[in-house]
Design a protein around this motif. Structure first.
Motif, PDB file in Angstrom:
ATOM      1  N   ASP A   1       0.843  -1.213   0.077  1.00  0.00           N
ATOM      2  CA  ASP A   1       0.455  -0.121   0.467  1.00  0.00           C
ATOM      3  C   ASP A   1       0.521   1.514  -0.152  1.00  0.00           C
ATOM      4  OD1 ASP A   1       0.831   0.434   2.740  1.00  0.00           O
ATOM      5  OD2 ASP A   1      -1.258  -0.274   3.920  1.00  0.00           O
ATOM      6  N   CYS A   2      -0.133   2.727  -0.178  1.00  0.00           N
ATOM      7  CA  CYS A   2       1.102   3.452  -0.415  1.00  0.00           C
ATOM      8  C   CYS A   2       2.246   3.720   0.958  1.00  0.00           C
ATOM      9  CB  CYS A   2       0.083   4.709  -0.596  1.00  0.00           C
ATOM     10  SG  CYS A   2      -0.767   5.335   0.946  1.00  0.00           S
ATOM     11  N   SER A   3       1.949   3.967   1.860  1.00  0.00           N
ATOM     12  CA  SER A   3       2.707   4.638   3.185  1.00  0.00           C
ATOM     13  C   SER A   3       3.422   2.776   3.544  1.00  0.00           C
ATOM     14  CB  SER A   3       2.120   4.275   4.121  1.00  0.00           C
ATOM     15  OG  SER A   3       0.831   3.468   4.544  1.00  0.00           O
ATOM     16  N   GLY A   4       3.120   1.768   3.383  1.00  0.00           N
ATOM     17  CA  GLY A   4       3.995   0.689   3.330  1.00  0.00           C
ATOM     18  C   GLY A   4       5.325   0.842   2.332  1.00  0.00           C
ATOM     19  N   LEU A   5       5.070   1.048   0.561  1.00  0.00           N
ATOM     20  CA  LEU A   5       6.062   1.153  -0.149  1.00  0.00           C
ATOM     21  C   LEU A   5       6.982   2.419   0.924  1.00  0.00           C
ATOM     22  CD1 LEU A   5       7.709   0.258  -2.644  1.00  0.00           C
ATOM     23  CD2 LEU A   5       6.015   2.015  -4.099  1.00  0.00           C
ATOM     24  N   VAL A   6       6.421   3.581   0.788  1.00  0.00           N
ATOM     25  CA  VAL A   6       7.666   4.338   1.418  1.00  0.00           C
ATOM     26  C   VAL A   6       8.250   4.034   2.989  1.00  0.00           C
ATOM     27  CG1 VAL A   6       7.484   7.321   2.134  1.00  0.00           C
ATOM     28  CG2 VAL A   6       6.050   6.312   0.429  1.00  0.00           C
ATOM     29  N   GLN A   7       7.369   3.268   3.544  1.00  0.00           N
ATOM     30  CA  GLN A   7       8.398   3.052   4.872  1.00  0.00           C
ATOM     31  C   GLN A   7      10.065   1.950   3.988  1.00  0.00           C
ATOM     32  OE1 GLN A   7       6.311  -0.233   7.047  1.00  0.00           O
ATOM     33  NE2 GLN A   7       7.424   1.926   9.055  1.00  0.00           N
ATOM     34  N   ALA A   8       8.787   0.869   4.011  1.00  0.00           N
ATOM     35  CA  ALA A   8      10.408  -0.099   3.108  1.00  0.00           C
ATOM     36  C   ALA A   8      11.085   0.870   1.963  1.00  0.00           C
ATOM     37  CB  ALA A   8      10.273  -1.274   2.099  1.00  0.00           C
ATOM     38  N   ALA A   9      11.039   1.816   1.468  1.00  0.00           N
ATOM     39  CA  ALA A   9      12.047   2.385   0.310  1.00  0.00           C
ATOM     40  C   ALA A   9      13.172   3.364   1.743  1.00  0.00           C
ATOM     41  CB  ALA A   9      11.537   3.287  -0.038  1.00  0.00           C
ATOM     42  N   PHE A  10      12.594   4.258   2.407  1.00  0.00           N
ATOM     43  CA  PHE A  10      13.683   4.545   3.951  1.00  0.00           C
ATOM     44  C   PHE A  10      14.433   4.147   4.210  1.00  0.00           C
ATOM     45  CE2 PHE A  10      11.225   8.178   1.633  1.00  0.00           C
ATOM     46  CZ  PHE A  10      12.410   9.353   1.385  1.00  0.00           C
TER      47      PHE A  10
ATOM     48  N   GLY B   1      -4.177  15.737   1.573  1.00  0.00           N
ATOM     49  CA  GLY B   1      -4.902  15.507   2.717  1.00  0.00           C
ATOM     50  C   GLY B   1      -4.239  15.811   3.928  1.00  0.00           C
ATOM     51  N   SER B   2      -4.916  17.051   5.234  1.00  0.00           N
ATOM     52  CA  SER B   2      -3.897  17.420   6.003  1.00  0.00           C
ATOM     53  C   SER B   2      -2.728  17.117   6.469  1.00  0.00           C
ATOM     54  CB  SER B   2      -5.499  18.103   7.313  1.00  0.00           C
ATOM     55  OG  SER B   2      -6.581  18.778   5.982  1.00  0.00           O
ATOM     56  N   ALA B   3      -1.787  17.353   7.039  1.00  0.00           N
ATOM     57  CA  ALA B   3      -0.335  17.465   7.795  1.00  0.00           C
ATOM     58  C   ALA B   3      -1.104  16.738   9.042  1.00  0.00           C
ATOM     59  CB  ALA B   3       0.231  17.797   7.702  1.00  0.00           C
ATOM     60  N   GLY B   4      -0.116  15.703   8.995  1.00  0.00           N
ATOM     61  CA  GLY B   4      -1.098  14.134  10.529  1.00  0.00           C
ATOM     62  C   GLY B   4      -2.387  13.924  10.158  1.00  0.00           C
ATOM     63  N   SER B   5      -2.932  14.080   8.964  1.00  0.00           N
ATOM     64  CA  SER B   5      -4.015  13.293   9.180  1.00  0.00           C
ATOM     65  C   SER B   5      -4.718  13.324   7.731  1.00  0.00           C
ATOM     66  CB  SER B   5      -5.376  13.578   9.500  1.00  0.00           C
ATOM     67  OG  SER B   5      -5.663  15.054   8.975  1.00  0.00           O
ATOM     68  N   ALA B   6      -2.905  12.284   6.710  1.00  0.00           N
ATOM     69  CA  ALA B   6      -3.101  12.611   4.802  1.00  0.00           C
ATOM     70  C   ALA B   6      -3.541  11.322   5.163  1.00  0.00           C
ATOM     71  CB  ALA B   6      -1.828  12.231   4.670  1.00  0.00           C
ATOM     72  N   TYR B   7      -4.585  11.288   3.954  1.00  0.00           N
ATOM     73  CA  TYR B   7      -4.311   9.967   3.269  1.00  0.00           C
ATOM     74  C   TYR B   7      -3.888   8.939   2.339  1.00  0.00           C
ATOM     75  CZ  TYR B   7      -6.522  12.781  -0.588  1.00  0.00           C
ATOM     76  OH  TYR B   7      -6.998  13.726  -1.487  1.00  0.00           O
ATOM     77  N   HIS B   8      -2.478   9.675   1.602  1.00  0.00           N
ATOM     78  CA  HIS B   8      -1.941   8.905   0.640  1.00  0.00           C
ATOM     79  C   HIS B   8      -0.882   9.956   0.607  1.00  0.00           C
ATOM     80  CE1 HIS B   8      -1.378   6.889  -3.245  1.00  0.00           C
ATOM     81  NE2 HIS B   8      -1.175   7.509  -3.570  1.00  0.00           N
ATOM     82  N   VAL B   9       0.345   8.538   0.498  1.00  0.00           N
ATOM     83  CA  VAL B   9       1.574   9.625   0.855  1.00  0.00           C
ATOM     84  C   VAL B   9       2.074   8.314  -0.915  1.00  0.00           C
ATOM     85  CG1 VAL B   9       2.198   9.559   2.828  1.00  0.00           C
ATOM     86  CG2 VAL B   9       2.500   7.929   1.666  1.00  0.00           C
ATOM     87  N   GLY B  10       3.801   9.598  -1.398  1.00  0.00           N
ATOM     88  CA  GLY B  10       4.053   9.880  -2.676  1.00  0.00           C
ATOM     89  C   GLY B  10       5.798  10.289  -2.855  1.00  0.00           C
ATOM     90  N   VAL B  11       6.014   9.652  -3.610  1.00  0.00           N
ATOM     91  CA  VAL B  11       7.925   9.757  -3.105  1.00  0.00           C
ATOM     92  C   VAL B  11       8.192  11.119  -4.435  1.00  0.00           C
ATOM     93  CG1 VAL B  11      10.237   9.580  -2.688  1.00  0.00           C
ATOM     94  CG2 VAL B  11       8.782   8.360  -1.912  1.00  0.00           C
ATOM     95  N   TYR B  12       8.476  11.824  -4.612  1.00  0.00           N
ATOM     96  CA  TYR B  12       9.600  12.913  -5.579  1.00  0.00           C
ATOM     97  C   TYR B  12      10.149  12.767  -6.303  1.00  0.00           C
ATOM     98  CZ  TYR B  12       9.997  16.795  -8.810  1.00  0.00           C
ATOM     99  OH  TYR B  12      10.166  17.571  -9.931  1.00  0.00           O
ATOM    100  N   ILE B  13      10.179  11.886  -7.800  1.00  0.00           N
ATOM    101  CA  ILE B  13      11.729  11.791  -7.844  1.00  0.00           C
ATOM    102  C   ILE B  13      12.586  12.824  -9.414  1.00  0.00           C
ATOM    103  CG2 ILE B  13      10.458   9.412  -7.979  1.00  0.00           C
ATOM    104  CD1 ILE B  13       9.754   9.159 -10.596  1.00  0.00           C
ATOM    105  N   GLY B  14      11.281  13.342  -9.225  1.00  0.00           N
ATOM    106  CA  GLY B  14      12.079  14.967 -10.033  1.00  0.00           C
ATOM    107  C   GLY B  14      11.436  14.791 -11.182  1.00  0.00           C
TER     108      GLY B  14
END
Length: 283
Positions: free
Chosen positions: A195-204, A239-252
């Protein structure tokens, strides 16, 4: 007048003794026996006539089927048992063949997955080396700019601020790109579904950064940055900071990478098509 004289017959000296002769049979008894005898003779005559008639006709033989003996019954039972055992053996062999085919298919899938991961690791290592050179160049450039603006500021910065480890951003981006095409699954944390946050967590995590698990917490995990000042590796959130519903990573180049949804999976998208609400920087 005188009465006539009745002649007296002299009696035998045995007249007073009961006779030993059998009494004569009466007429009814004789008639009955005569009838019985006649009936027997009639029956014999009929039987003789039938025998003569049968003698003139061809004799028909009746064939009897052989009786099922104990030995034959035993043989039939043994034959049935052998047939049943053969059927059981065939069924067992079919199950074994199916299990072997399934195992071979799974092994093939595992091998393909291992090759994919090995290739991704190879690409990530190459990207890490390239990023190390880029990071060294950027660090040197920042040092030169700081020195030209204020020598004292340069000394202060070098003592209080440490630049990210070489290649961290490149390693994160390489890991993310290696997952493109994987499936989106709510709650997924890899290795082939996210899911979106699981991928970001694993990448970092590849560079030793432990991020929170959910999107809302990740949206406040780093330093807030404006969308007009984004750098590669910044975390975007919706969404709002602290209650966002989706995340991704900027790649340029105006693009970001995320585990979008079940229909898209892990993809690279243009930020202009789905503008983010904000961003944070952790590297």
């Amino acid at each position: 007048m005188r009465e006539p004289l009745i002649p007296v017959v002299p009696m035998s000296h045995t007249a007073h003794i009961r006779s030993h002769r059998k009494p004569r049979r009466n007429a009814s008894t004789l008639a009955m026996r005569t009838g019985v005898a006649g009936g027997v003779l009639s029956t014999l005559a009929v039987a003789g006539a039938a025998g003569s008639a049968n003698a003139a006709e061809p004799v028909t033989q009746t064939l009897e089927l052989p009786t099922l003996t104990a030995d034959l019954a035993t043989q039939l039972a043994q034959s049935a048992e052998v047939t049943q055992q053969a059927a059981a053996n065939y069924e067992l062999q079919a199950e074994r063949d199916a299990a072997a085919a399934k195992a071979a298919q799974q092994a093939k899938a595992d091998l393909a997955d291992a090759k994919k991961k090995a290739e991704a690791k190879k690409k990530a290592e190459a990207a890490r080396k390239a990023a190390a050179a880029e990071a060294a160049s950027r660090s040197a450039e920042r040092t030169v700019l700081s020195s030209s603006d204020s020598p004292s500021a340069s000394t202060s910065t070098s003592s209080n601020v440490s630049a990210p480890a070489s290649g961290n951003v490149a390693t994160v981006i390489a890991f993310l790109k290696a997952q493109v095409g994987d499936a989106y699954v709510m709650g997924g944390t890899g290795p082939n579904a996210w899911d979106c946050s699981g991928l970001v967590q694993a990448a970092f995590k590849q560079v030793g950064v432990d991020l929170p698990r959910v999107s809302g917490d990740q949206s406040t995990a780093g330093t807030p940055v404006s969308l007009s000042n984004l750098e590669v590796g910044d975390i975007l959130y919706w969404g709002s900071a602290g209650s966002a519903y989706h995340v991704g990573v900027y790649i340029g180049d105006g693009q970001y990478l995320d585990a979008a949804n079940p229909s898209k999976g892990v993809v690279i998208q243009d930020l202009s098509g789905y503008p983010a609400t904000g961003a944070v920087r952790v590297l």
